[in-house]
Design a protein around this motif. Structure first.
Motif, PDB file in Angstrom:
ATOM      1  N   GLU A 141       0.641  -1.108  -0.166  1.00 57.99           N
ATOM      2  CA  GLU A 141      -0.004   0.044   0.026  1.00 57.99           C
ATOM      3  C   GLU A 141       0.906   1.372   0.059  1.00 57.99           C
ATOM      4  OE1 GLU A 141      -3.945  -1.509   2.127  1.00 57.99           O
ATOM      5  OE2 GLU A 141      -2.532   0.033   3.294  1.00 57.99           O
ATOM      6  N   GLU A 142       2.046   1.254   0.802  1.00 58.60           N
ATOM      7  CA  GLU A 142       2.724   2.440   0.763  1.00 58.60           C
ATOM      8  C   GLU A 142       3.230   2.714  -0.624  1.00 58.60           C
ATOM      9  OE1 GLU A 142       3.975   1.981   5.577  1.00 58.60           O
ATOM     10  OE2 GLU A 142       5.405   1.394   3.881  1.00 58.60           O
ATOM     11  N   MET A 143       3.726   1.477  -1.184  1.00 54.69           N
ATOM     12  CA  MET A 143       4.492   1.825  -2.509  1.00 54.69           C
ATOM     13  C   MET A 143       3.377   2.368  -3.580  1.00 54.69           C
ATOM     14  SD  MET A 143       6.430  -1.756  -3.105  1.00 54.69           S
ATOM     15  CE  MET A 143       6.926  -1.497  -4.638  1.00 54.69           C
ATOM     16  N   LYS A 144       2.195   1.838  -3.320  1.00 57.26           N
ATOM     17  CA  LYS A 144       0.938   2.469  -4.231  1.00 57.26           C
ATOM     18  C   LYS A 144       0.504   4.064  -3.966  1.00 57.26           C
ATOM     19  CE  LYS A 144      -1.324  -1.821  -5.245  1.00 57.26           C
ATOM     20  NZ  LYS A 144      -2.756  -2.604  -5.003  1.00 57.26           N
ATOM     21  N   TYR A 145       0.526   4.221  -2.506  1.00 53.34           N
ATOM     22  CA  TYR A 145      -0.391   5.386  -2.212  1.00 53.34           C
ATOM     23  C   TYR A 145       0.511   6.433  -1.370  1.00 53.34           C
ATOM     24  CZ  TYR A 145      -4.158   2.254  -3.049  1.00 53.34           C
ATOM     25  OH  TYR A 145      -5.091   1.469  -3.598  1.00 53.34           O
ATOM     26  N   ASP A 146       1.904   6.662  -1.851  1.00 50.70           N
ATOM     27  CA  ASP A 146       2.810   7.758  -1.374  1.00 50.70           C
ATOM     28  C   ASP A 146       3.112   7.579   0.136  1.00 50.70           C
ATOM     29  OD1 ASP A 146       2.951   8.973  -3.880  1.00 50.70           O
ATOM     30  OD2 ASP A 146       0.915   9.957  -3.480  1.00 50.70           O
ATOM     31  N   GLY A 147       3.383   6.227   0.488  1.00 56.88           N
ATOM     32  CA  GLY A 147       3.563   6.230   1.757  1.00 56.88           C
ATOM     33  C   GLY A 147       2.761   5.748   2.537  1.00 56.88           C
ATOM     34  N   GLU A 148       1.266   5.730   2.400  1.00 54.47           N
ATOM     35  CA  GLU A 148       0.141   5.695   3.261  1.00 54.47           C
ATOM     36  C   GLU A 148      -0.200   4.359   3.037  1.00 54.47           C
ATOM     37  OE1 GLU A 148      -1.662  10.287   3.332  1.00 54.47           O
ATOM     38  OE2 GLU A 148      -2.536   8.613   2.267  1.00 54.47           O
ATOM     39  N   SER A 149      -0.538   3.884   4.326  1.00 59.42           N
ATOM     40  CA  SER A 149      -1.283   2.512   4.245  1.00 59.42           C
ATOM     41  C   SER A 149      -2.445   2.525   5.277  1.00 59.42           C
ATOM     42  CB  SER A 149      -0.150   1.437   4.915  1.00 59.42           C
ATOM     43  OG  SER A 149       0.055   1.874   6.487  1.00 59.42           O
TER      44      SER A 149
ATOM     45  N   GLY B   2       9.643  -5.202  -4.028  1.00 62.46           N
ATOM     46  CA  GLY B   2       8.930  -4.861  -5.060  1.00 62.46           C
ATOM     47  C   GLY B   2       9.305  -3.796  -6.133  1.00 62.46           C
ATOM     48  N   ASP B   3      10.773  -3.484  -5.804  1.00 67.70           N
ATOM     49  CA  ASP B   3      11.482  -2.410  -6.624  1.00 67.70           C
ATOM     50  C   ASP B   3      12.181  -3.152  -7.524  1.00 67.70           C
ATOM     51  OD1 ASP B   3      12.265   0.121  -7.090  1.00 67.70           O
ATOM     52  OD2 ASP B   3      13.906   0.264  -5.677  1.00 67.70           O
TER      53      ASP B   3
ATOM     54  N   LEU C 158      11.841  -3.502 -11.060  1.00 67.33           N
ATOM     55  CA  LEU C 158      11.068  -4.444 -11.814  1.00 67.33           C
ATOM     56  C   LEU C 158      11.466  -4.423 -13.200  1.00 67.33           C
ATOM     57  CD1 LEU C 158       7.239  -4.003 -10.645  1.00 67.33           C
ATOM     58  CD2 LEU C 158       9.000  -5.589  -9.774  1.00 67.33           C
ATOM     59  N   ILE C 159      11.454  -5.605 -13.619  1.00 68.73           N
ATOM     60  CA  ILE C 159      12.064  -5.842 -15.205  1.00 68.73           C
ATOM     61  C   ILE C 159      10.749  -5.356 -15.906  1.00 68.73           C
ATOM     62  CG2 ILE C 159      12.722  -7.196 -16.828  1.00 68.73           C
ATOM     63  CD1 ILE C 159      13.729  -9.092 -14.549  1.00 68.73           C
ATOM     64  N   GLN C 160      10.810  -4.343 -16.760  1.00 74.53           N
ATOM     65  CA  GLN C 160       9.792  -3.728 -17.508  1.00 74.53           C
ATOM     66  C   GLN C 160       8.634  -3.650 -16.660  1.00 74.53           C
ATOM     67  OE1 GLN C 160       9.733  -2.681 -20.887  1.00 74.53           O
ATOM     68  NE2 GLN C 160      11.778  -3.243 -20.762  1.00 74.53           N
ATOM     69  N   SER C 161       8.733  -2.645 -15.839  1.00 76.25           N
ATOM     70  CA  SER C 161       7.803  -2.462 -14.533  1.00 76.25           C
ATOM     71  C   SER C 161       6.450  -2.993 -15.068  1.00 76.25           C
ATOM     72  CB  SER C 161       7.610  -1.005 -14.234  1.00 76.25           C
ATOM     73  OG  SER C 161       6.740  -0.798 -13.323  1.00 76.25           O
ATOM     74  N   GLU C 162       5.881  -3.589 -14.128  1.00 76.43           N
ATOM     75  CA  GLU C 162       4.397  -4.090 -14.034  1.00 76.43           C
ATOM     76  C   GLU C 162       3.422  -2.936 -13.958  1.00 76.43           C
ATOM     77  OE1 GLU C 162       5.001  -8.371 -12.292  1.00 76.43           O
ATOM     78  OE2 GLU C 162       5.933  -6.728 -11.225  1.00 76.43           O
ATOM     79  N   GLY C 163       3.783  -1.947 -13.246  1.00 77.82           N
ATOM     80  CA  GLY C 163       3.191  -0.623 -13.288  1.00 77.82           C
ATOM     81  C   GLY C 163       1.665  -1.033 -13.681  1.00 77.82           C
TER      82      GLY C 163
END
Length: 561
Positions: free
Chosen positions: A486-494, A553-554, A556-561
């Motif tokens: 969640e922190e990776m998705k939401y700017d450090g928030e969970s 989760g950092d 990534l090969i051809q980021s799954e973004g």
């Protein structure tokens, strides 16, 4: 005069005829005669050993572990209504992860099936979408045939769970017929010989062929055939998380290039991306979605499996070789004799092997003095685990670390839930492993969140005096696998990831188990020594530093973004 037999006795005879050793479960009024038949067997009759658990979900997990470890069918028996409902997660997990389990659930008497009566529920409909077979017995004379078909469905080309609903009046009904004998399992032959010859030619022509081995490639016969192939023709192998252990110690240096799953940033991912021929061996897409490892949709894929694959936009095999995988690998081994990888490819593999080895080394110092680096914990466990021991991992951040870095050299001795990623499997699986592999210690690993999904089964481990060590990676009361993503998705928030602390040592001691705690990193070795040298159940509380988990989760090969 012959003693009267009831439906319950016919169920037990059917289980006997299918070679069932253990039955896990919890009784109730709607199925109590079956439990009486299991635990109080009449003179001259036999029955599987009954293991009473503390929760039906855990009973299903234990049956699943029995199936995965032994290759036989796990069996769970529970009562009606909520007892049956509590099976859903376990049976869903078994089906998703190709483990054969037969569940027998109590049901109200047939006259009450469509009434709003106590514990009445349409359990067959509940399990239809998540099992290979779901049926209700309507006639006592059909008991044995329905159970036989449940076993057959659970052990098909794609193994999974089967469910049988047993109404109370069928369980209680007098019967005179005998249970059916077990029907010999339908056997597959090897895949098409022409296709295997074609595959051998493809491998010989490829620059960098790679084997991607999954859950259905990890049974004993398949692993033996794989070892024969790799011993003569050392091809690079990538394991899925559930394929863990298919590469033995003697084959590791030449053939093992890590495991892949969840995030596309591992050495195995890098190898697959460079390969011009990926051969999937018993791989199921649910283990690690093709949209991850074949994101660019450029890989040349051939599937070797027991059943046709599920085709999707990123998984379109050039050919499917369907049949007994072990026999297919043995034939392929003969056809590849004398083949060697090109020198250029071996140089590439050398670089990737260095990359794999480097990934096992810590890249940061824990943020606080009492916290342990995950890789240091894994190394400490690794040093104490022998090849005959079983390690079961629960789900959480620890599972990512363990799946990537813990080495296992015997298939199905490192148990992982990756199809469903089900919280709570670790301790129940370890309990089963301790029962069916009694000469070796059974280890399980969980987070402080997942542990309490099934921690009540410590009582079961203590009651049975099992030789288990349960290691809890304690990150101070967070569902961290959710938290860091969640922190990776939401700017450090969970959100929704915090819960209260429980003293793990006192909790373990309250059940009669030994509780240990690693207060500082310099205690890690001595505390684990004490845990591994203790007879009976042990719980070890290890505070860990997850402050860098975003790195999992950092890159990534051809980021799954």
């Amino acid at each position: 005069m012959a003693e009267q037999k009831y439906g319950a006795d016919l169920v037990v005879e059917s289980l006997n005829n299918h070679g069932v050793d253990l039955v896990f479960g919890i009784p109730g009024a709607k199925i109590d005669r079956l439990f009486e038949s299991l635990e109080h067997t009449a003179e001259g009759r036999k029955a599987p050993k009954l293991i009473v658990t503390r929760h039906e979900q855990n009973a299903a997990f234990m049956a699943q572990a029995f199936a995965r470890i032994t290759g036989k069918t796990g069996v769970v028996v529970v009562t009606s209504g909520p007892g049956v409902g509590n099976l859903a997660t376990g049976l869903m997990t078994a089906s998703a992860e190709s483990d054969p389990v037969v569940a027998i659930g109590g049901q109200v008497p047939r006259r009450d099936l469509y009434r709003l009566t106590h514990q009445s529920t349409n359990s067959v409909a509940l399990f239809n979408p998540i099992t290979n077979f779901s049926s209700e017995i309507q006639d006592p004379n059909n008991i044995s045939e329905i159970i036989a078909n449940a076993f057959s469905a659970a052990n098909g080309a794609k193994k999974g769970a089967a469910f049988v609903s047993l109404p109370q009046d069928v369980d209680d009904a007098p019967v005179t017929i005998e249970a059916l004998p077990q029907v010999a399992e339908a056997k597959q032959g090897a895949a098409s010989i022409a296709d295997l010859e074609w595959l051998a030619a493809q491998i010989r022509e490829a620059k960098l062929p790679v084997l991607l081995v999954g859950a259905r490639g990890s049974d004993d016969m398949t692993v033996e055939a794989l070892h024969q192939l790799l011993g003569e023709t050392p091809l690079p192998v990538v394991e899925t998380f559930q394929g863990a252990g298919v590469i033995s110690r003697d084959l590791e240096e030449a053939t093992f290039f890590g495991r892949i799953g969840l995030f596309r940033n591992q050495t195995g991912d890098k190898l697959l991306k460079q390969s011009d021929l990926v051969i999937t061996v018993g791989y199921d897409a649910i283990e690690y979605e093709p949209r991850n490892w074949n994101k660019e949709n450029q890989l040349n894929i051939v599937a070797l499996d027991t059943a046709p694959v599920q085709i999707d936009n990123n998984f379109v095999p050039q050919r499917q070789l369907v049949g007994d995988i072990a026999q297919s690998l043995s034939i392929l081994s003969e056809q590849l004799k004398g083949y060697k990888l090109p020198d250029e490819s071996r140089a590439t593999l050398k670089q990737l092997k260095d990359d794999l080895n480097a990934s096992d080394e810590p890249t940061y110092t824990p943020a606080e003095g009492n916290l342990n680096h995950p890789l240091n914990v894994i190394k400490a466990i690794q040093q104490r685990v022998t090849d005959d021991m079983t390690v079961s991992t629960d789900i959480g951040s620890h599972y990512i670390w363990m799946a990537r870095h813990f080495k296992s050299y015997v298939a199905r001795h490192f148990l992982i839930s990756n199809g469903m990623q089900t919280l709570g499997v670790g301790l129940p699986w370890a309990i089963t492993a301790a029962m069916v592999r009694p000469n070796a210690k059974s280890i399980s690993v969980s987070g402080d969140g997942g542990f309490f999904f099934s921690a009540m089964e410590l009582e079961t481990a203590v009651r049975l005096n099992l030789d288990t060590v349960h290691i809890v990676w304690n990150d101070n009361a967070h569902y961290d696998m959710v938290k860091f993503q969640e922190e990776m998705k939401y700017d450090g928030e969970s959100a929704g990831v915090d819960f209260g602390n429980i003293d793990l040592v006192k909790y373990a001691e309250s059940f009669g188990a030994k509780g240990l705690r690693v207060n500082t990193p310099d205690e890690l070795e001595s505390v684990l020594d004490e845990a591994f040298n203790t007879k009976g159940p042990v719980v070890v509380d290890i505070p860990v530093d997850y402050s860098h988990n975003y790195e999992l989760g950092d890159k990534l090969i051809q980021s799954e973004g």
